[in-house]
Design an enzyme around this catalytic site. Structure first.
Site, PDB file in Angstrom:
ATOM      1  CD  GLU A   1      -2.950  -1.082   2.296  1.00  0.00           C
ATOM      2  OE1 GLU A   1      -3.949  -1.812   2.191  1.00  0.00           O
ATOM      3  OE2 GLU A   1      -2.744  -0.357   3.298  1.00  0.00           O
TER       4      GLU A   1
ATOM      5  CD  GLU B   1      -4.335 -11.030  -5.873  1.00  0.00           C
ATOM      6  OE1 GLU B   1      -5.445 -11.400  -5.469  1.00  0.00           O
ATOM      7  OE2 GLU B   1      -3.822  -9.928  -5.544  1.00  0.00           O
TER       8      GLU B   1
ATOM      9  CB  CYS C   1      -9.100  -6.448  -7.242  1.00  0.00           C
ATOM     10  SG  CYS C   1      -7.572  -5.977  -8.099  1.00  0.00           S
TER      11      CYS C   1
ATOM     12  CB  CYS D   1      -5.511  -9.048  -9.550  1.00  0.00           C
ATOM     13  SG  CYS D   1      -4.491  -7.980  -8.512  1.00  0.00           S
TER      14      CYS D   1
END
Length: 162
Positions: free
Chosen positions: A63, A74, A111, A114
């Site tokens: 992050e 990923e 997500c 990804c």
């Protein structure tokens, strides 16, 4: 006219039900998850990518205070694999998710970004990439191909008329 698009996945109650290879890959994803840098969301994700040559590449979410600048586990793992092992196919990926604030009892799927990135590798290598997913506890999901999770996905076949 309507068309229904669906996919199947396998659900396992315990790691003991997995193959040795899948179980080991999931353990590697857990180890990667523990090292994640997630000071803002407190949601830690680890990914382990098994390559055709037997190498396992790890990634975890990273992050950043400028939220768009972070990267998911990923993509960290598959981009590292692509950069360092460009001629090796991705055999499968395991993903483990946890939170510092609560127990994650269900698998967290990749997500959309990804899924798209992994789908690019499926398309490039012309073979499916199975995805193994688990939270801290609870069931383990295994999907046969990421493109199953991303119906009507975009790939480079749309970029030319040949």
């Amino acid at each position: 006219m309507k068309k229904k698009i669906a996919f199947e996945l396998s659900i396992y109650k315990t790691e003991e039900e997995l193959s040795v290879e899948d179980s080991n890959l999931l353990k590697q994803a857990v180890n990667a998850r523990i090292k994640a840098y997630a000071p803002y969301s407190n949601f830690l994700v680890g990914a382990a990518v098994l390559l055709e040559n037997g190498e396992i590449v790890l990634g975890n979410n990273q992050e950043n205070a400028s939220y768009p600048s972070g990267l998911c586990a990923e993509r960290v793992a598959i981009f590292y694999a692509g950069a360092n092992y460009p001629n090796e196919e991705i055999k499968k990926i395991a993903i483990s998710a946890a939170s510092n604030d609560y127990e994650v009892k269900e698998p967290a799927g990749p997500c959309g970004n990804c899924r798209q990135a992994i789908a690019e590798y499926e398309y490039k290598q012309k073979t499916p990439i199975p995805i193994i997913m688990r939270g801290e506890s609870g069931p383990i999901y295994k999907c046969d191909a990421v493109t199953d999770m991303l119906p009507l996905g975009f790939n480079n076949s749309f970029l030319s008329d040949s």
